[in-house]
Design a protein around this motif. Structure first.
Motif, mmCIF file in Angstrom:
data_model
loop_
_atom_site.group_PDB
_atom_site.id
_atom_site.type_symbol
_atom_site.label_atom_id
_atom_site.label_comp_id
_atom_site.label_asym_id
_atom_site.label_seq_id
_atom_site.Cartn_x
_atom_site.Cartn_y
_atom_site.Cartn_z
ATOM 1 N N LEU A 117 0.822 -1.208 0.000
ATOM 2 C CA LEU A 117 0.000 0.000 0.000
ATOM 3 C C LEU A 117 0.859 1.262 0.000
ATOM 4 C CD1 LEU A 117 -2.746 -1.086 2.549
ATOM 5 C CD2 LEU A 117 -3.089 -0.609 0.119
ATOM 6 N N ALA A 118 1.879 1.291 0.835
ATOM 7 C CA ALA A 118 2.705 2.497 0.933
ATOM 8 C C ALA A 118 3.439 2.773 -0.368
ATOM 9 C CB ALA A 118 3.697 2.351 2.087
ATOM 10 N N HIS A 119 4.022 1.747 -0.952
ATOM 11 C CA HIS A 119 4.810 1.973 -2.161
ATOM 12 C C HIS A 119 3.933 1.989 -3.403
ATOM 13 C CE1 HIS A 119 8.668 2.130 -0.161
ATOM 14 N NE2 HIS A 119 8.178 1.212 0.662
ATOM 15 N N GLY A 120 2.778 1.329 -3.354
ATOM 16 C CA GLY A 120 1.804 1.521 -4.420
ATOM 17 C C GLY A 120 1.336 2.966 -4.452
ATOM 18 N N ASN A 121 1.048 3.506 -3.277
ATOM 19 C CA ASN A 121 0.618 4.896 -3.191
ATOM 20 C C ASN A 121 1.727 5.849 -3.633
ATOM 21 O OD1 ASN A 121 -1.612 6.660 -2.410
ATOM 22 N ND2 ASN A 121 -0.259 7.384 -0.785
ATOM 23 N N ALA A 122 2.974 5.474 -3.363
ATOM 24 C CA ALA A 122 4.114 6.310 -3.774
ATOM 25 C C ALA A 122 4.271 6.356 -5.297
ATOM 26 C CB ALA A 122 5.396 5.805 -3.129
ATOM 27 N N LEU A 123 3.629 5.432 -5.998
ATOM 28 C CA LEU A 123 3.696 5.421 -7.464
ATOM 29 C C LEU A 123 2.638 6.317 -8.105
ATOM 30 C CD1 LEU A 123 4.363 1.627 -8.117
ATOM 31 C CD2 LEU A 123 5.879 3.519 -8.762
ATOM 32 N N SER A 175 -1.960 6.066 -12.582
ATOM 33 C CA SER A 175 -3.252 6.095 -11.906
ATOM 34 C C SER A 175 -3.339 4.906 -10.949
ATOM 35 C CB SER A 175 -4.388 6.019 -12.920
ATOM 36 O OG SER A 175 -4.430 4.725 -13.521
ATOM 37 N N ARG A 176 -4.302 4.956 -10.040
ATOM 38 C CA ARG A 176 -4.467 3.844 -9.116
ATOM 39 C C ARG A 176 -4.861 2.566 -9.855
ATOM 40 N NH1 ARG A 176 -3.699 5.869 -4.225
ATOM 41 N NH2 ARG A 176 -4.206 8.051 -3.817
ATOM 42 N N GLU A 177 -5.643 2.706 -10.912
ATOM 43 C CA GLU A 177 -6.028 1.542 -11.704
ATOM 44 C C GLU A 177 -4.804 0.921 -12.380
ATOM 45 O OE1 GLU A 177 -9.396 4.018 -10.815
ATOM 46 O OE2 GLU A 177 -7.515 4.516 -11.833
ATOM 47 N N GLU A 178 -3.899 1.764 -12.850
ATOM 48 C CA GLU A 178 -2.677 1.253 -13.487
ATOM 49 C C GLU A 178 -1.774 0.569 -12.463
ATOM 50 O OE1 GLU A 178 -2.088 4.352 -17.228
ATOM 51 O OE2 GLU A 178 -1.455 4.959 -15.206
ATOM 52 N N ILE A 179 -1.737 1.084 -11.249
ATOM 53 C CA ILE A 179 -0.913 0.466 -10.203
ATOM 54 C C ILE A 179 -1.452 -0.913 -9.847
ATOM 55 C CG2 ILE A 179 -0.152 0.686 -7.799
ATOM 56 C CD1 ILE A 179 -0.276 3.802 -8.323
ATOM 57 N N VAL A 180 -2.767 -1.034 -9.775
ATOM 58 C CA VAL A 180 -3.365 -2.352 -9.528
ATOM 59 C C VAL A 180 -3.039 -3.293 -10.685
ATOM 60 C CG1 VAL A 180 -5.547 -3.607 -9.298
ATOM 61 C CG2 VAL A 180 -5.176 -1.485 -8.014
ATOM 62 N N SER A 206 -7.724 5.350 4.815
ATOM 63 C CA SER A 206 -8.107 6.572 4.097
ATOM 64 C C SER A 206 -7.884 6.463 2.592
ATOM 65 C CB SER A 206 -7.330 7.772 4.644
ATOM 66 O OG SER A 206 -5.942 7.623 4.381
ATOM 67 N N LEU A 207 -7.182 5.434 2.160
ATOM 68 C CA LEU A 207 -6.946 5.249 0.728
ATOM 69 C C LEU A 207 -8.225 4.793 0.030
ATOM 70 C CD1 LEU A 207 -3.488 3.395 0.809
ATOM 71 C CD2 LEU A 207 -3.903 5.805 0.238
ATOM 72 N N ASP A 208 -8.285 5.029 -1.267
ATOM 73 C CA ASP A 208 -9.408 4.563 -2.071
ATOM 74 C C ASP A 208 -9.681 3.086 -1.786
ATOM 75 O OD1 ASP A 208 -11.146 4.808 -4.669
ATOM 76 O OD2 ASP A 208 -9.850 3.060 -4.980
ATOM 77 N N GLU A 209 -10.946 2.748 -1.548
ATOM 78 C CA GLU A 209 -11.288 1.399 -1.094
ATOM 79 C C GLU A 209 -10.883 0.316 -2.088
ATOM 80 O OE1 GLU A 209 -15.103 -1.182 0.594
ATOM 81 O OE2 GLU A 209 -15.398 0.863 -0.133
ATOM 82 N N SER A 210 -11.145 0.531 -3.368
ATOM 83 C CA SER A 210 -10.792 -0.478 -4.370
ATOM 84 C C SER A 210 -9.286 -0.677 -4.425
ATOM 85 C CB SER A 210 -11.331 -0.068 -5.738
ATOM 86 O OG SER A 210 -10.922 -0.989 -6.729
ATOM 87 N N PHE A 211 -8.561 0.426 -4.406
ATOM 88 C CA PHE A 211 -7.096 0.379 -4.417
ATOM 89 C C PHE A 211 -6.599 -0.379 -3.193
ATOM 90 C CE2 PHE A 211 -3.003 2.494 -3.342
ATOM 91 C CZ PHE A 211 -2.305 2.278 -4.519
#
Length: 205
Positions: free
Chosen positions: A81-87, A92-97, A177-182
């Protein structure tokens, strides 16, 4: 929460309090991973120095892609989560997933994808790496030194995540607090804690 007893944030003194203060300055609260190091604050300090040196030769995007791939492979929720968020400055969050699912993403080069595959293999089973794996990295333009850097960052993440998982450190409630799907897609190991994050009180005069 942890499987070992840790020093409560407002009972910390000396080196432990200094460590907690540094972490709170960075995060706004004392993260659970810091509490797990309360018995050996010098290890936390040296990990910080090692991490800074591992990051030094590469740009932020390269470091975060390697670290995210390793953390996800290691099934460590906090670091995913931390390093996904750092990207998020890059994707986009969809691209990170999608990257977590090892799917192609526009704007991610073949060289970066190969780098992430190598990082995952280091995290999963470094003994399974063969010369051909390294040669593929070099065919994508990575130097000998960069191959070392990719391996070192990936292996370093294994140290950090395995220590925390071994002592039962929970992902901080701040991740809620992060987007729920992410958040749901990157919760690959321990669930996010529902216990409120703790903030140290100032020392009384």
């Amino acid at each position: 929460m942890s499987y070992i007893n840790t020093t409560p944030v407002n009972e910390a003194t000396g080196d432990v309090r200094e460590m907690y203060e540094r972490q709170q300055e960075a995060w706004g609260y004392v993260p659970n991973y810091a509490k797990s190091f309360c018995h050996r604050p010098a290890v936390m300090e040296r990990w910080g120095k090692l991490l800074a040196e591992l990051k030094r030769p590469m740009d932020k995007r390269m470091f975060e892609l390697i670290t995210f791939a390793a953390a996800h492979e290691l099934r460590h929720t906090s670091c995913s989560l931390a390093h996904g968020n750092a990207l998020t400055p890059f994707f986009s969050r969809e691209e990170i997933v999608a990257l977590a699912e090892q799917n192609p993403v526009d704007g991610v080069s073949d060289a970066e994808l190969e780098m992430m595959r190598f990082s995952r293999k280091v995290a999963r089973d470094a003994s399974s790496i063969v010369e051909a794996d390294v040669l593929r990295l070099m065919e994508h333009g990575y130097s000998d030194a960069e191959v070392f850097d990719i391996a070192a960052v990936s292996a370093g993440r294994a140290f950090f995540t395995k220590v925390l998982d071994a002592v039962g450190s929970m992902p901080d409630a701040g991740f809620l607090s992060l987007d729920e799907s992410f958040r749901t897609n990157l919760t690959v190991g321990r669930p996010v804690s529902s216990d409120p994050d703790e903030v140290m009180s100032p020392l009384s005069d």
